[in-house]
Design a protein around this motif. Structure first.
Motif, PDB file in Angstrom:
ATOM      1  N   ASN A  85       6.484 -91.171 -38.326  1.00 14.42           N
ATOM      2  CA  ASN A  85       5.883 -92.339 -38.967  1.00 14.42           C
ATOM      3  C   ASN A  85       5.351 -93.315 -37.920  1.00 14.42           C
ATOM      4  O   ASN A  85       4.203 -93.797 -38.023  1.00 14.42           O
ATOM      5  N   ILE A  86       6.144 -93.622 -36.907  1.00  9.81           N
ATOM      6  CA  ILE A  86       5.712 -94.552 -35.859  1.00  9.81           C
ATOM      7  C   ILE A  86       4.486 -94.017 -35.132  1.00  9.81           C
ATOM      8  O   ILE A  86       3.525 -94.754 -34.869  1.00  9.81           O
ATOM      9  N   THR A  87       4.485 -92.726 -34.828  1.00  8.11           N
ATOM     10  CA  THR A  87       3.353 -92.122 -34.114  1.00  8.11           C
ATOM     11  C   THR A  87       2.077 -92.214 -34.930  1.00  8.11           C
ATOM     12  O   THR A  87       1.012 -92.574 -34.417  1.00  8.11           O
ATOM     13  N   VAL A  88       2.174 -91.910 -36.232  1.00  5.42           N
ATOM     14  CA  VAL A  88       0.995 -91.938 -37.104  1.00  5.42           C
ATOM     15  C   VAL A  88       0.418 -93.343 -37.196  1.00  5.42           C
ATOM     16  O   VAL A  88      -0.793 -93.543 -37.050  1.00  5.42           O
ATOM     17  N   ASN A 225     -18.969 -86.226 -37.254  1.00  4.57           N
ATOM     18  CA  ASN A 225     -18.476 -86.344 -35.885  1.00  4.57           C
ATOM     19  C   ASN A 225     -17.316 -85.362 -35.689  1.00  4.57           C
ATOM     20  O   ASN A 225     -16.376 -85.349 -36.488  1.00  4.57           O
ATOM     21  N   PRO A 226     -17.373 -84.504 -34.657  1.00  8.69           N
ATOM     22  CA  PRO A 226     -16.285 -83.523 -34.449  1.00  8.69           C
ATOM     23  C   PRO A 226     -14.913 -84.176 -34.360  1.00  8.69           C
ATOM     24  O   PRO A 226     -13.927 -83.634 -34.862  1.00  8.69           O
ATOM     25  N   ARG A 227     -14.820 -85.354 -33.742  1.00  6.55           N
ATOM     26  CA  ARG A 227     -13.531 -86.045 -33.662  1.00  6.55           C
ATOM     27  C   ARG A 227     -13.070 -86.521 -35.031  1.00  6.55           C
ATOM     28  O   ARG A 227     -11.871 -86.583 -35.313  1.00  6.55           O
ATOM     29  N   GLY A 228     -14.036 -86.851 -35.894  1.00  7.64           N
ATOM     30  CA  GLY A 228     -13.702 -87.246 -37.253  1.00  7.64           C
ATOM     31  C   GLY A 228     -13.058 -86.109 -38.020  1.00  7.64           C
ATOM     32  O   GLY A 228     -12.093 -86.309 -38.767  1.00  7.64           O
ATOM     33  N   LYS A 229     -13.564 -84.905 -37.850  1.00  9.93           N
ATOM     34  CA  LYS A 229     -12.971 -83.742 -38.509  1.00  9.93           C
ATOM     35  C   LYS A 229     -11.550 -83.510 -38.000  1.00  9.93           C
ATOM     36  O   LYS A 229     -10.658 -83.136 -38.775  1.00  9.93           O
ATOM     37  N   PHE A 230     -11.339 -83.738 -36.707  1.00  7.83           N
ATOM     38  CA  PHE A 230      -9.996 -83.568 -36.145  1.00  7.83           C
ATOM     39  C   PHE A 230      -9.034 -84.582 -36.748  1.00  7.83           C
ATOM     40  O   PHE A 230      -7.881 -84.255 -37.071  1.00  7.83           O
ATOM     41  N   ILE A 231      -9.491 -85.835 -36.905  1.00  2.34           N
ATOM     42  CA  ILE A 231      -8.634 -86.880 -37.468  1.00  2.34           C
ATOM     43  C   ILE A 231      -8.255 -86.549 -38.906  1.00  2.34           C
ATOM     44  O   ILE A 231      -7.094 -86.675 -39.307  1.00  2.34           O
ATOM     45  N   THR A 235      -4.519 -85.796 -40.229  1.00  5.45           N
ATOM     46  CA  THR A 235      -3.940 -86.575 -41.328  1.00  5.45           C
ATOM     47  C   THR A 235      -3.428 -85.663 -42.433  1.00  5.45           C
ATOM     48  O   THR A 235      -2.342 -85.878 -42.994  1.00  5.45           O
ATOM     49  N   ALA A 236      -4.209 -84.629 -42.739  1.00  6.80           N
ATOM     50  CA  ALA A 236      -3.785 -83.681 -43.775  1.00  6.80           C
ATOM     51  C   ALA A 236      -2.565 -82.884 -43.339  1.00  6.80           C
ATOM     52  O   ALA A 236      -1.795 -82.410 -44.186  1.00  6.80           O
ATOM     53  N   PRO A 239       1.769 -84.368 -44.034  1.00  6.27           N
ATOM     54  CA  PRO A 239       2.719 -83.935 -45.071  1.00  6.27           C
ATOM     55  C   PRO A 239       3.264 -82.533 -44.800  1.00  6.27           C
ATOM     56  O   PRO A 239       4.435 -82.253 -45.108  1.00  6.27           O
ATOM     57  N   LEU A 240       2.437 -81.670 -44.226  1.00  2.00           N
ATOM     58  CA  LEU A 240       2.891 -80.316 -43.913  1.00  2.00           C
ATOM     59  C   LEU A 240       3.988 -80.340 -42.850  1.00  2.00           C
ATOM     60  O   LEU A 240       4.993 -79.619 -42.960  1.00  2.00           O
ATOM     61  N   ILE A 241       3.814 -81.191 -41.833  1.00  4.26           N
ATOM     62  CA  ILE A 241       4.828 -81.308 -40.782  1.00  4.26           C
ATOM     63  C   ILE A 241       6.148 -81.828 -41.364  1.00  4.26           C
ATOM     64  O   ILE A 241       7.225 -81.308 -41.049  1.00  4.26           O
TER      65      ILE A 241
END
Length: 252
Positions: A85-88, A225-231, A235-236, A239-241
């Motif tokens: 949570n803190i990292t996000v 933006n390629p970085r946008g796709k990474f973000i 983010t998605a 929840p999986l983690i």
């Protein structure tokens, strides 16, 4: 001067927009990273008490309808969720500071101050939300480890939702009253770049990573933006983690 008078020369009207890179150095648009030391301190206290009371923690833990056998993973897994949570929220705070600031050419200083206030408000809201979530996870951990009343889980959960709802509503009203939500990012105003009812921004000609939402609240990732796709992918994956962290607990 004589040539100018003879040939009718005129200074061309400047139609280009200019941006200054110095506001980020003179102003602090978001909370300092040190603010999250409070969140980390709450997490550290949860870890300290769990370690200090290790011998008093029962071998069989009951949380609602789930029964667990005590282990290092079971005891400290929620602290991993707190760290995530803190990292996000730290990353989100960083992204807010990097979001584009588009100035109104008719009121450059006024629009700058409003957009800085916009970033500061969202930064404070994100920090407070992170802190409340960490406290809630700490309460859940205490209920499972120390035998606190199970009713606290419901009460703390409802309190968390109510606090987040009131904070979000208050921020939206404040932005509307101050006219901050009326600011518009000129380079991203064209409707053709907004997909899915204005929820997704796709403009390969725009180098910006984050642009203000057309709805006047928050920012939107530029999916071209390629970085946008990474973000968005990262983010998605959150929840999986968290699911991967919790699954071993549920299986036990």
């Amino acid at each position: 001067m004589r040539l100018k008078a003879a040939r009718g020369w005129e200074i061309p009207v400047q139609s280009k927009r200019a941006a200054s890179l110095t506001p980020g150095q003179r102003y602090r648009p978001v909370l300092s990273t040190w603010w999250y030391s409070v969140n980390a301190a709450v997490m550290a206290l949860c870890i300290f008490f769990a370690a200090a009371k290790w011998d008093t923690i029962p071998q069989v833990l009951i949380l609602g309808n789930f029964i667990f056998n005590k282990s290092m993973w079971i005891v400290f897994v929620l602290n991993m969720v707190q760290a995530l949570n803190i990292t996000v929220f730290l990353c989100y705070n960083r992204l807010i500071s990097r979001a584009r600031t588009s100035l109104d050419p008719l009121d450059r200083e006024g629009s700058l101050q409003k957009q800085l206030a916009h970033k500061q408000i969202h930064s404070i809201l994100a920090w407070a939300a992170s802190l409340l979530m960490i406290v809630f996870v700490g309460v859940v951990q205490a209920i499972g480890l120390y035998g606190w009343k199970g009713s606290l889980l419901f009460l703390s959960g409802m309190s968390l939702l109510a606090a987040l709802f009131l904070a979000l509503t208050g921020v939206m009203l404040y932005l509307r009253i101050k006219g901050i939500d009326q600011l518009r990012d000129v380079p991203s105003l064209e409707d053709r770049h907004w997909k899915w009812l204005g929820s997704i921004y796709v403009n390969p000609e725009d180098p910006a990573l984050l642009v203000p939402s057309i709805h006047g609240f928050g920012w939107t990732v530029n999916m071209a933006n390629p970085r946008g796709k990474f973000i968005v992918a990262a983010t998605a994956a959150i929840p999986l983690i968290e699911f991967v962290l919790i699954v071993p607990v549920i299986n036990k």
